[in-house]
Write a protein that holds these residues in place. Structure first.
Motif, mmCIF file in Angstrom:
data_model
loop_
_atom_site.group_PDB
_atom_site.id
_atom_site.type_symbol
_atom_site.label_atom_id
_atom_site.label_comp_id
_atom_site.label_asym_id
_atom_site.label_seq_id
_atom_site.Cartn_x
_atom_site.Cartn_y
_atom_site.Cartn_z
ATOM 1 N N SER A 547 0.901 -1.129 -0.046
ATOM 2 C CA SER A 547 -0.152 -0.084 -0.101
ATOM 3 C C SER A 547 0.918 1.520 -0.105
ATOM 4 O O SER A 547 0.343 2.297 -0.600
ATOM 5 N N THR A 548 2.115 1.417 0.932
ATOM 6 C CA THR A 548 2.668 2.538 0.673
ATOM 7 C C THR A 548 3.226 2.340 -0.625
ATOM 8 O O THR A 548 3.207 3.919 -0.879
ATOM 9 N N ASP A 549 3.951 1.445 -1.090
ATOM 10 C CA ASP A 549 4.497 1.677 -2.671
ATOM 11 C C ASP A 549 3.642 2.388 -3.461
ATOM 12 O O ASP A 549 3.476 3.077 -3.881
ATOM 13 N N GLY A 550 2.554 1.557 -3.602
ATOM 14 C CA GLY A 550 1.148 2.214 -4.531
ATOM 15 C C GLY A 550 0.793 3.884 -4.007
ATOM 16 O O GLY A 550 0.993 4.932 -4.955
ATOM 17 N N MET A 551 0.900 4.527 -3.091
ATOM 18 C CA MET A 551 0.254 5.299 -2.656
ATOM 19 C C MET A 551 0.606 6.426 -3.229
ATOM 20 O O MET A 551 0.765 7.605 -3.280
ATOM 21 N N SER A 552 2.609 5.832 -2.948
ATOM 22 C CA SER A 552 3.194 7.375 -2.492
ATOM 23 C C SER A 552 3.478 7.003 -3.832
ATOM 24 O O SER A 552 3.644 8.929 -4.217
ATOM 25 N N VAL A 601 -7.083 -6.987 -0.620
ATOM 26 C CA VAL A 601 -7.622 -5.766 -2.545
ATOM 27 C C VAL A 601 -6.954 -4.059 -2.600
ATOM 28 O O VAL A 601 -6.656 -3.609 -3.296
ATOM 29 N N GLU A 602 -7.570 -3.382 -1.706
ATOM 30 C CA GLU A 602 -6.743 -1.907 -1.539
ATOM 31 C C GLU A 602 -6.062 -1.593 -2.315
ATOM 32 O O GLU A 602 -5.554 -0.787 -2.551
ATOM 33 N N ALA A 603 -4.823 -3.033 -1.359
ATOM 34 C CA ALA A 603 -3.137 -2.604 -1.711
ATOM 35 C C ALA A 603 -2.881 -2.728 -3.149
ATOM 36 O O ALA A 603 -2.119 -2.511 -3.567
ATOM 37 N N ALA A 604 -3.898 -3.865 -3.957
ATOM 38 C CA ALA A 604 -2.978 -4.480 -4.614
ATOM 39 C C ALA A 604 -4.666 -3.677 -5.943
ATOM 40 O O ALA A 604 -3.501 -3.372 -6.951
ATOM 41 N N VAL A 605 -5.272 -2.980 -5.551
ATOM 42 C CA VAL A 605 -5.449 -1.370 -6.625
ATOM 43 C C VAL A 605 -4.521 -0.636 -6.664
ATOM 44 O O VAL A 605 -4.393 -0.142 -7.855
#
Length: 833
Positions: A547-552, A601-605
């Motif tokens: 999540s941190t990678d994708g959100m960043s 699922v949230e992290a995958a998106v």
């Protein structure tokens, strides 16, 4: 065998330069101007997969950054929508993608307020009138630069959708954009002549590739049969079909292989020829050219073909591939006929040219070497980047001169204010994400207590608190550090090894925390009911890395709407899972499992399309752990700092007072979500501005972030004041303590200053100093709050917090100002020396 002239010195002649670059005004070839960096927003119809976008825009972003020109790339279509665009089977999805792209483009308009120049590749939107271009040129009054690599002012029916596509276009759209552009960058002189006839300045810059990327194949494999190939798109495939009879004639005399790349669905059969049809791939682009022995470049002799920029010919030359081309437009001027390639018009000429190349392998190799040498000497990537940069600077200078003459170059307040309010919406998905991350476990605990009683609630509360600490330790400051690293990588070397190493660091911490959980369970320090929850929640440590990678990356790209989409999808999965868990399993463990499924699922998106971030590296692992230490320590200390009052009052006051302070602290935390999220959203830009030594831009970011945070806290305070009695009734807060809660929330104004000062320190590379100051302020906070709580009770929490917050604000602001002054004074002295 014919002799190939290997001396390519002619490429440097003035005549050749005139053909390639056209007549360039003196203002365009001036050296880069010193001063503030130029902010350019580049709007393209297509994503990077389109040759025009890639070769005329995105491949120059790093080179322009070296000139002090910072480009923000905003395509109209996404990658998946681009793949659907010319396939009739996906017509419905294409329509949806066009409508969605239009909506996104409209929401991007407020961002153009920050632009010094807006660069449009062909058109900002594939459908409709030039709405975006009108908004830029006529409303925002920003300089508009148009890039035309094809003669799009000529109206042609779509090869896939026919005249139906013309209904979605706007007649005369390209000419309107030309008329309202400061400069037009043209793919060849034919387009430039059309632009000049309309009275606008035009600069001819060919579509080139980087010779360091497009290189000949390393081995002279001499594989038989030779490969004749063509690489293009669905729209140019009909040109190749015209020479299919020639290929069939050649097959009666020669053995060869034909490779077609990017044509879409090819239904033609070549009699007697081994045919291979491949889809185009960005990852395989260079290899496809290197696999060819002979290239073909057929073109019709019409006005549209004369407006093409000849990219395929330059790609053949750079890859060392001899080719046969139609002498149409600028293609007739690229290279040296009979030395780097052959020209053919009639079917007989095509037959003779291909026949001569098929007969003699050494002739092909010599022609390929001559073509490569010609390309390297003629098509300078550096010169092309400098010319593009000069055009953008000239456009910005034209805007500056208009401002000096007294013209209005800034939009009216009725445009600026709504635009800024819309731009502030970027932060709402981050607020929601952070709020749900902290609030959802609390809501789950309340439901567990309501549904299954206090014993499961107690076990879950202990386990979730234990996991919350684990998540902070596992993150190790990457929530703040990673956006800065990705932002600096995008404007620098694109080296992501540090980010990959941070993944390894966090994975190690997560593994150690799970081992500690196992050790505590084995030693009897954690009951089995608690351990079950703890092992379930331990999955979140790995999920948080993703999540941190994708959100960043989404924060750096300012695509926060993707964060909102991820939250919505994750919540939908959680609610469905919670219903199933409650209906069929009826255990709190199943409810927690549903929550974890939603987070997965949230992290995958969030990480979708960014899998390159999710790699692990052992490169300088220990050094990376130490480097991230200050960020991690600050995060851990911040959690302790926010809860220290509860720890102190628990030992001195009744549990009812603890509840009041806990409720007030929670409400303050909700109000502080916006300042913290605003700082996180602007931190990448603050870091890149600091790295580029742009003090003015840093100050603008700080002012904008602070203003937005103040507005958010004010709105939160007003909302709470209007419903304070209802909230107090729900949370069982005595009315006499409502002023205490409001005072604690109002203290968030001081926290805004401390947060921004800490962000400035970290952006300037002073994260170690910030960590040391965090220890200092925490040490100052504990005795202040202890003393005030002892003598003033609940109100002592406010007095102690106010004292420590004022001291913290002074310390952090003083440190940030001192570090900034020292940094920029040193830079001035270095520049003067």
């Amino acid at each position: 065998m014919r002799d190939i002239v290997q001396n390519a010195d002619h490429a440097e002649s003035l005549e050749t330069r005139a053909v390639l670059w056209g007549d360039v005004p003196d203002s365009i070839v001036s050296p880069p101007a010193l001063g503030a960096p130029l902010r350019v927003f580049a709007l393209a119809s297509y994503p990077i997969e389109a040759a025009g976008t890639r070769m005329r825009m995105t491949q120059f972003i790093s080179a322009l950054a070296a000139q002090g020109i910072h480009v923000t790339f905003l395509p109209f279509l996404g990658r998946r929508a681009y793949r659907w665009l010319y396939d009739p089977r996906y017509a419905a999805l294409t329509v949806a993608a066009l409508l969605f792209g239009s909506l996104v483009r409209i929401f991007q308009l407020p961002r153009l307020l920050r632009a010094d120049v807006v660069l449009v590749q062909r058109e900002a939107m594939l459908i409709g009138p030039p709405l975006v271009e009108w908004f830029v040129a006529c409303v925002l009054r920003r300089p508009l630069v148009l890039d035309l690599d094809d003669a799009t002012y000529i109206e042609l029916p779509s090869p896939v959708y026919g005249r139906l596509a013309n209904l979605l276009k706007w007649r005369g759209k390209t000419d309107w954009i030309i008329d309202h552009s400061e400069y037009v960058i043209c793919g060849n002189e034919r387009i430039a002549e059309h632009v000049r006839r309309r009275g606008r300045p035009a600069v001819a810059i060919p579509t080139i590739v980087d010779p360091d990327v497009f290189t000949p194949r390393s081995d002279d494999h001499g594989i038989e049969p030779p490969v004749i190939g063509w690489i293009g798109s669905h729209s140019t495939w009909p040109y190749v079909q015209r020479i299919i009879p020639v290929l069939e004639r050649l097959a009666k005399l020669h053995r060869f292989h034909v490779r077609i790349v990017g044509a879409g669905r090819v239904t033609t059969d070549l009699r007697g020829v081994d045919l291979e049809v491949l889809p185009w791939s960005l990852d395989r682009e260079v290899q496809d050219f290197q696999a060819l022995d002979i290239g073909i470049y057929p073109l019709p002799d019409d006005e549209w073909a004369e407006g093409k920029s000849g990219l395929k010919a330059i790609e053949y030359l750079c890859a060392g591939v001899p080719y046969v081309a139609s002498p149409v437009g600028i293609v007739a001027q690229i290279g040296e006929p009979e030395q780097t390639h052959l020209l053919a018009t009639t079917p007989d000429e095509w037959y003779e040219a291909l026949d001569s190349l098929l007969r003699d392998a050494e002739y092909r190799r010599a022609m390929g070497r001559a073509g490569r040498k010609h390309a390297v000497l003629t098509y300078s990537f550096k010169l092309c980047a400098e010319r593009i940069g000069a055009v953008l600077r000239a456009a910005a200078g034209r805007d500056a001169r208009d401002a000096e003459q007294g013209s209005v170059s800034t939009p009216a307040w009725w445009i600026r204010v709504p635009a800024r309010l819309i731009r502030m919406l970027d932060v709402l998905p981050i607020v929601g994400f952070r709020g749900l991350a902290g609030g959802m476990p609390i809501l789950i605990g309340l439901y567990i207590g309501h549904r299954w009683g206090l014993v499961p609630l107690g076990a879950y509360t202990f386990a979730s608190s234990f996991a919350a600490v684990g998540l902070i330790v596992t993150d190790w400051g990457c929530t703040r550090w990673l956006p800065r690293e990705l932002a600096l990588a995008k404007v620098g070397s694109d080296d992501l090894r540090a980010a990959h190493a941070s993944n390894s660091v966090r994975l190690i911490f997560a593994s150690l925390y799970v081992l500690m959980t196992f050790a505590m369970t084995t030693a009897g320090l954690m009951k089995q009911e608690v351990a079950t929850y703890a092992y379930e929640l331990a999955i979140l440590y790995g999920v948080a890395i993703i999540s941190t990678d994708g959100m960043s990356d989404l924060i750096v790209a300012r695509k926060t709407w993707r964060i909102a989409s991820a939250m919505a999808i994750g919540l939908a999965v959680f609610f469905v899972g919670a219903f199933v868990a409650d209906r069929f399993f009826a255990t709190p463990y199943a409810l927690v499992a549903a929550y974890i499924a939603g987070k997965i699922v949230e992290a995958a998106v969030l990480i979708a399309g960014r899998m390159s971030l999710l790699r692990f590296s052992s490169h300088h692992l220990w050094r990376m752990t130490v480097a991230l230490g200050p960020f991690g320590v600050q995060a851990i200390l911040a959690v302790i700092y926010s809860r220290v009052a509860i720890f102190i009052i628990e030992n001195q006051r009744p549990l009812s007072d603890v509840g009041i302070v806990g409720a007030a602290t929670a409400l303050q935390g909700v109000v502080l979500l916006l300042p913290a999220s605003m700082t996180l959203l602007h931190f990448p830009a603050l870091s890149t501005a600091a790295a580029a030594q742009r003090l003015g831009e840093m100050l603008r970011i700080v002012r904008r972030s602070t203003a937005g945070s103040v507005v958010g806290v004010t709105v939160g305070l007003v909302v709470f004041a209007s419903v304070r009695y209802q909230v107090a009734n729900v949370l069982h807060i005595p009315l006499v303590y409502v002023p205490f809660v409001m005072a604690l929330i109002a203290m968030s104004y001081l926290t805004i200053g401390t947060t921004m000062a800490g962000a400035v320190l970290q952006a300037l590379g002073g994260e170690q100093l910030a960590a040391k100051l965090s220890f200092l302020t925490l040490g100052l906070s504990i005795p202040c709050r202890f003393i005030f709580i002892r003598y003033f009770g609940v109100w002592g929490v406010f007095h102690g917090a106010l004292t420590s917050e004022l001291a913290t604000l002074v310390i952090f602001v003083f440190a940030a100002v001192r570090v900034a002054r020292r940094t920029f004074v040193a830079l001035r002295l270095g520049a003067a020396a």
